[in-house]
Design a protein around this motif. Structure first.
Motif, PDB file in Angstrom:
ATOM      1  N   ARG A  63      33.496 -41.457  16.278  1.00  0.00           N
ATOM      2  CA  ARG A  63      32.342 -41.332  15.377  1.00  0.00           C
ATOM      3  C   ARG A  63      32.640 -40.426  14.176  1.00  0.00           C
ATOM      4  NH1 ARG A  63      28.949 -44.878  17.584  1.00  0.00           N
ATOM      5  NH2 ARG A  63      28.422 -44.659  19.758  1.00  0.00           N
ATOM      6  N   HIS A  64      33.927 -40.367  13.837  1.00  0.00           N
ATOM      7  CA  HIS A  64      34.352 -39.499  12.734  1.00  0.00           C
ATOM      8  C   HIS A  64      35.719 -39.975  12.253  1.00  0.00           C
ATOM      9  CE1 HIS A  64      35.621 -35.768  10.749  1.00  0.00           C
ATOM     10  NE2 HIS A  64      34.330 -35.530  10.616  1.00  0.00           N
ATOM     11  N   VAL A  65      35.865 -40.197  10.964  1.00  0.00           N
ATOM     12  CA  VAL A  65      37.125 -40.723  10.425  1.00  0.00           C
ATOM     13  C   VAL A  65      38.260 -39.712  10.602  1.00  0.00           C
ATOM     14  CG1 VAL A  65      38.306 -41.544   8.340  1.00  0.00           C
ATOM     15  CG2 VAL A  65      35.972 -42.269   8.802  1.00  0.00           C
ATOM     16  N   GLY A  66      37.989 -38.440  10.368  1.00  0.00           N
ATOM     17  CA  GLY A  66      39.033 -37.427  10.494  1.00  0.00           C
ATOM     18  C   GLY A  66      39.596 -37.344  11.901  1.00  0.00           C
ATOM     19  N   ARG A  67      38.714 -37.306  12.890  1.00  0.00           N
ATOM     20  CA  ARG A  67      39.173 -37.243  14.293  1.00  0.00           C
ATOM     21  C   ARG A  67      39.906 -38.525  14.677  1.00  0.00           C
ATOM     22  NH1 ARG A  67      34.098 -34.607  14.956  1.00  0.00           N
ATOM     23  NH2 ARG A  67      33.137 -36.540  15.659  1.00  0.00           N
ATOM     24  N   ALA A  68      39.395 -39.667  14.221  1.00  0.00           N
ATOM     25  CA  ALA A  68      40.054 -40.941  14.523  1.00  0.00           C
ATOM     26  C   ALA A  68      41.436 -40.987  13.869  1.00  0.00           C
ATOM     27  CB  ALA A  68      39.190 -42.107  14.053  1.00  0.00           C
ATOM     28  N   ALA A  69      41.543 -40.483  12.652  1.00  0.00           N
ATOM     29  CA  ALA A  69      42.835 -40.466  11.964  1.00  0.00           C
ATOM     30  C   ALA A  69      43.842 -39.614  12.740  1.00  0.00           C
ATOM     31  CB  ALA A  69      42.666 -39.937  10.536  1.00  0.00           C
ATOM     32  N   ARG A  70      43.417 -38.455  13.202  1.00  0.00           N
ATOM     33  CA  ARG A  70      44.316 -37.609  14.005  1.00  0.00           C
ATOM     34  C   ARG A  70      44.733 -38.329  15.278  1.00  0.00           C
ATOM     35  NH1 ARG A  70      40.969 -33.772  11.819  1.00  0.00           N
ATOM     36  NH2 ARG A  70      39.557 -33.701  13.592  1.00  0.00           N
ATOM     37  N   ARG A  71      43.797 -38.974  15.933  1.00  0.00           N
ATOM     38  CA  ARG A  71      44.079 -39.716  17.165  1.00  0.00           C
ATOM     39  C   ARG A  71      45.120 -40.811  16.937  1.00  0.00           C
ATOM     40  NH1 ARG A  71      39.221 -42.872  20.301  1.00  0.00           N
ATOM     41  NH2 ARG A  71      40.398 -44.688  20.933  1.00  0.00           N
ATOM     42  N   LEU A  72      45.043 -41.466  15.772  1.00  0.00           N
ATOM     43  CA  LEU A  72      45.953 -42.571  15.453  1.00  0.00           C
ATOM     44  C   LEU A  72      47.204 -42.115  14.708  1.00  0.00           C
ATOM     45  CD1 LEU A  72      43.256 -45.129  14.286  1.00  0.00           C
ATOM     46  CD2 LEU A  72      44.547 -45.177  16.444  1.00  0.00           C
ATOM     47  N   HIS A  73      47.306 -40.798  14.465  1.00  0.00           N
ATOM     48  CA  HIS A  73      48.438 -40.231  13.718  1.00  0.00           C
ATOM     49  C   HIS A  73      48.530 -40.834  12.323  1.00  0.00           C
ATOM     50  CE1 HIS A  73      49.564 -38.397  17.495  1.00  0.00           C
ATOM     51  NE2 HIS A  73      49.545 -39.599  18.052  1.00  0.00           N
ATOM     52  N   LEU A  74      47.367 -40.912  11.672  1.00  0.00           N
ATOM     53  CA  LEU A  74      47.247 -41.404  10.301  1.00  0.00           C
ATOM     54  C   LEU A  74      46.566 -40.336   9.461  1.00  0.00           C
ATOM     55  CD1 LEU A  74      45.739 -44.980  10.860  1.00  0.00           C
ATOM     56  CD2 LEU A  74      48.078 -44.457  10.183  1.00  0.00           C
ATOM     57  N   THR A  75      46.567 -40.538   8.164  1.00  0.00           N
ATOM     58  CA  THR A  75      45.705 -39.735   7.309  1.00  0.00           C
ATOM     59  C   THR A  75      44.414 -40.518   7.090  1.00  0.00           C
ATOM     60  OG1 THR A  75      46.704 -40.649   5.317  1.00  0.00           O
ATOM     61  CG2 THR A  75      47.652 -38.579   6.166  1.00  0.00           C
ATOM     62  N   GLN A  76      43.408 -39.843   6.573  1.00  0.00           N
ATOM     63  CA  GLN A  76      42.109 -40.487   6.417  1.00  0.00           C
ATOM     64  C   GLN A  76      42.098 -41.652   5.426  1.00  0.00           C
ATOM     65  OE1 GLN A  76      38.775 -37.855   5.879  1.00  0.00           O
ATOM     66  NE2 GLN A  76      39.527 -36.420   7.424  1.00  0.00           N
ATOM     67  N   PRO A  77      42.776 -41.552   4.274  1.00  0.00           N
ATOM     68  CA  PRO A  77      42.665 -42.668   3.310  1.00  0.00           C
ATOM     69  C   PRO A  77      43.095 -44.027   3.859  1.00  0.00           C
ATOM     70  CG  PRO A  77      43.466 -40.712   2.203  1.00  0.00           C
ATOM     71  CD  PRO A  77      43.470 -40.399   3.684  1.00  0.00           C
ATOM     72  N   PRO A  78      44.265 -44.142   4.543  1.00  0.00           N
ATOM     73  CA  PRO A  78      44.600 -45.476   5.057  1.00  0.00           C
ATOM     74  C   PRO A  78      43.632 -45.943   6.134  1.00  0.00           C
ATOM     75  CG  PRO A  78      46.434 -43.938   5.435  1.00  0.00           C
ATOM     76  CD  PRO A  78      45.344 -43.197   4.733  1.00  0.00           C
ATOM     77  N   LEU A  79      43.153 -45.017   6.959  1.00  0.00           N
ATOM     78  CA  LEU A  79      42.198 -45.396   8.002  1.00  0.00           C
ATOM     79  C   LEU A  79      40.909 -45.910   7.361  1.00  0.00           C
ATOM     80  CD1 LEU A  79      41.353 -45.669  10.911  1.00  0.00           C
ATOM     81  CD2 LEU A  79      40.779 -43.243  10.912  1.00  0.00           C
ATOM     82  N   SER A  80      40.439 -45.226   6.351  1.00  0.00           N
ATOM     83  CA  SER A  80      39.237 -45.689   5.644  1.00  0.00           C
ATOM     84  C   SER A  80      39.459 -47.064   5.024  1.00  0.00           C
ATOM     85  CB  SER A  80      38.844 -44.689   4.558  1.00  0.00           C
ATOM     86  OG  SER A  80      38.413 -43.483   5.142  1.00  0.00           O
ATOM     87  N   ARG A  81      40.666 -47.291   4.491  1.00  0.00           N
ATOM     88  CA  ARG A  81      40.980 -48.610   3.924  1.00  0.00           C
ATOM     89  C   ARG A  81      40.975 -49.695   5.005  1.00  0.00           C
ATOM     90  NH1 ARG A  81      44.456 -45.477   0.647  1.00  0.00           N
ATOM     91  NH2 ARG A  81      46.271 -45.931   1.959  1.00  0.00           N
ATOM     92  N   HIS A  82      41.465 -49.365   6.206  1.00  0.00           N
ATOM     93  CA  HIS A  82      41.439 -50.332   7.310  1.00  0.00           C
ATOM     94  C   HIS A  82      39.999 -50.745   7.611  1.00  0.00           C
ATOM     95  CE1 HIS A  82      45.454 -48.684   9.140  1.00  0.00           C
ATOM     96  NE2 HIS A  82      45.632 -49.269   7.973  1.00  0.00           N
ATOM     97  N   ILE A  83      39.119 -49.755   7.696  1.00  0.00           N
ATOM     98  CA  ILE A  83      37.716 -50.032   8.024  1.00  0.00           C
ATOM     99  C   ILE A  83      37.068 -50.854   6.913  1.00  0.00           C
ATOM    100  CG2 ILE A  83      35.443 -48.997   8.473  1.00  0.00           C
ATOM    101  CD1 ILE A  83      37.574 -48.719  10.766  1.00  0.00           C
ATOM    102  N   LEU A  84      37.307 -50.474   5.668  1.00  0.00           N
ATOM    103  CA  LEU A  84      36.721 -51.222   4.553  1.00  0.00           C
ATOM    104  C   LEU A  84      37.252 -52.651   4.502  1.00  0.00           C
ATOM    105  CD1 LEU A  84      36.743 -48.456   1.798  1.00  0.00           C
ATOM    106  CD2 LEU A  84      34.740 -49.414   2.980  1.00  0.00           C
ATOM    107  N   ALA A  85      38.540 -52.836   4.778  1.00  0.00           N
ATOM    108  CA  ALA A  85      39.119 -54.189   4.780  1.00  0.00           C
ATOM    109  C   ALA A  85      38.504 -55.031   5.892  1.00  0.00           C
ATOM    110  CB  ALA A  85      40.637 -54.109   4.947  1.00  0.00           C
TER     111      ALA A  85
END
Length: 92
Positions: free
Chosen positions: A16-38
């Protein structure tokens, strides 16, 4: 739609949080946000409501979460099955 997009969606939905999800996936927030938007763009609907506290699943997101988890479980099962066959072929 890619496996990465599904994994990203499930992580954000569960955390329920992009930052925590990014850490979990070993990503930074911008690519994760792009995945969700795509993913939302491909599906033609929003899956999350963005709030100051994080991300809240919308009804479409709740429905899609069930399917995404099932798809990822099937992929995991397929990988285990094929690796098991490959191991038998090498040992056999």
């Amino acid at each position: 739609m890619s496996i990465t997009h599904l994994q990203s969606f499930v992580a954000v939905a569960e955390e329920r949080h992009v930052g925590r999800a990014a850490r979990r996936l070993h990503l930074t927030q911008p690519p994760l946000s792009r995945h969700i938007l795509a993913l939302e763009d491909e599906l033609g609907t929003r899956l999350f409501e963005r709030t100051r506290q994080g991300m809240r699943l919308l009804p479409a997101g709740e429905v899609f979460l069930h399917h995404a988890r099932r798809i990822l479980a099937e992929v995991d099962t397929a990988v285990v099955t094929v690796r098991g066959l490959a191991t038998r072929d090498v040992d056999g």
